[in-house]
Design a protein around this motif. Sequence first.
Motif, short mmCIF file in Angstrom:
data_model
loop_
_atom_site.label_atom_id
_atom_site.label_comp_id
_atom_site.label_asym_id
_atom_site.label_seq_id
_atom_site.Cartn_x
_atom_site.Cartn_y
_atom_site.Cartn_z
N SER A 29 -0.70 -4.52 20.95
CA SER A 29 -1.95 -3.91 20.48
C SER A 29 -1.70 -2.78 19.49
N GLY A 30 -0.61 -2.02 19.67
CA GLY A 30 -0.36 -0.87 18.82
C GLY A 30 0.19 -1.23 17.45
N ALA A 31 1.12 -2.19 17.39
CA ALA A 31 1.75 -2.52 16.11
C ALA A 31 0.76 -3.02 15.06
N PRO A 32 -0.22 -3.89 15.40
CA PRO A 32 -1.21 -4.27 14.38
C PRO A 32 -1.99 -3.07 13.83
N LEU A 33 -2.27 -2.09 14.69
CA LEU A 33 -2.93 -0.88 14.19
C LEU A 33 -2.04 -0.15 13.21
N GLY A 34 -0.73 -0.19 13.45
CA GLY A 34 0.20 0.44 12.53
C GLY A 34 0.15 -0.18 11.14
N VAL A 35 -0.07 -1.50 11.07
CA VAL A 35 -0.19 -2.17 9.77
C VAL A 35 -1.39 -1.61 9.01
N PHE A 36 -2.51 -1.45 9.69
CA PHE A 36 -3.70 -0.87 9.03
C PHE A 36 -3.43 0.58 8.62
N LEU A 37 -2.73 1.33 9.45
CA LEU A 37 -2.41 2.72 9.09
C LEU A 37 -1.59 2.77 7.81
N ILE A 38 -0.62 1.87 7.68
CA ILE A 38 0.21 1.84 6.48
C ILE A 38 -0.62 1.46 5.25
N LEU A 39 -1.47 0.46 5.38
CA LEU A 39 -2.31 0.05 4.26
C LEU A 39 -3.29 1.14 3.85
N ARG A 40 -3.73 1.93 4.80
CA ARG A 40 -4.65 3.03 4.51
C ARG A 40 -3.92 4.28 4.03
N ARG A 41 -2.60 4.20 3.95
CA ARG A 41 -1.76 5.36 3.59
C ARG A 41 -1.99 6.51 4.57
N MET A 42 -2.07 6.15 5.84
CA MET A 42 -2.30 7.13 6.90
C MET A 42 -1.16 7.09 7.92
N THR A 154 -11.46 -5.90 19.87
CA THR A 154 -12.13 -5.14 18.81
C THR A 154 -11.60 -5.53 17.45
N LEU A 155 -10.28 -5.71 17.33
CA LEU A 155 -9.70 -6.14 16.05
C LEU A 155 -10.23 -7.51 15.65
N ALA A 156 -10.39 -8.39 16.62
CA ALA A 156 -10.90 -9.73 16.31
C ALA A 156 -12.36 -9.68 15.87
N LEU A 162 -12.86 -4.04 9.17
CA LEU A 162 -11.68 -3.19 9.07
C LEU A 162 -10.89 -3.47 7.80
N VAL A 163 -10.79 -4.75 7.43
CA VAL A 163 -10.09 -5.10 6.19
C VAL A 163 -10.84 -4.53 4.99
N MET A 164 -12.15 -4.69 4.98
CA MET A 164 -12.94 -4.17 3.86
C MET A 164 -12.86 -2.65 3.79
N PHE A 181 -19.32 4.06 10.32
CA PHE A 181 -18.87 3.97 11.71
C PHE A 181 -17.47 3.37 11.83
N VAL A 182 -17.09 2.51 10.88
CA VAL A 182 -15.83 1.76 10.99
C VAL A 182 -14.60 2.66 11.02
N PRO A 183 -14.47 3.68 10.16
CA PRO A 183 -13.28 4.53 10.23
C PRO A 183 -13.12 5.23 11.58
N PHE A 184 -14.22 5.67 12.17
CA PHE A 184 -14.14 6.32 13.47
C PHE A 184 -13.79 5.32 14.57
N LEU A 185 -14.27 4.08 14.42
CA LEU A 185 -13.88 3.03 15.36
C LEU A 185 -12.37 2.81 15.30
N PHE A 186 -11.85 2.75 14.10
CA PHE A 186 -10.41 2.53 13.93
C PHE A 186 -9.60 3.69 14.51
N LEU A 187 -9.99 4.92 14.18
CA LEU A 187 -9.27 6.08 14.72
C LEU A 187 -9.37 6.13 16.25
N GLY A 188 -10.51 5.69 16.78
CA GLY A 188 -10.65 5.64 18.23
C GLY A 188 -9.66 4.69 18.86
#
Length: 289
Positions: A29-42, A154-156, A162-164, A181-188
Amino acid sequence: MFTDIFVAPFLDYEFMRRALIGALALAISGAPLGVFLILRRMSLAGDALSHAVLPGAAIGYLVAGLSLPAMTFGGLIAGFVVAIATGAASRFTTLREDASLAAFYLVSLALGVTLVSLRGSSVDLLHVLFGSVFGLDDAALIMLASVSTLTLVTLAVFYRALVMDTLDPLFLRQTTPFGEFVPFLFLGLVVLNLVAGFQALGTLMAVGLIMLPAAAARLWTHELAAALPLAAGIAAICAYVGLVFSNETGAPTGPAIILAAGLVYFASLIFGRAGGVLRLRRPRRHLEG
């Protein structure tokens, strides 16, 4: 010999099975979130939020000792407060988001270590900072499994949003009222996984299992749909290898898992097909993309 090292410990010892289940739940569950963090430069946001969890967990520890519910609730509150405060500071002041994250990162780490040290021993401090994956009980496993399931569902469900939001957040906000709402969902989701990982790997190590496999996956593929499961697979393998290495050598389990992920990352830096050193240095053929 192979079976004695890689299979027998998980068949013979319940604590090894518990550790494997907990580490795998966090990995997938954590590693896919890491991919989004990298793409967001976060990428540094994950590190900052991992330390933001520490003061809340420390307050829970001061109130109730090494109690999973108290430390988890405190960590969640602290993580969400820092996430919201960081966004507010970058939006309503002249500070950039990275500067706000750095400030919260330093203050949170210092405050958390101070709070734990006021009442506990150095052993308690090491437990909070580096976790105890071999000591996971039923409550910790249920929490890890619940967070992992919630994250994947939630990712599904919100995958397209999230991609957009990652690629074109302005367009998302203009086309749907839920764009804000989406950025706060992701950070949550990030905070939830960091709090869950806190019990297994500690605040300093949990972010490593989120970011290192994700970075390695991005060096092998540019496709987001492929990078997400690849990152989860790399994280799961590293968790397994780290547990085996720790059991055989007596090395600390959390750092062993992160070192395994680090080795995969360094190998990917060299051999990665989508961005490794050898790939970039190889002369391209005519008209090759």
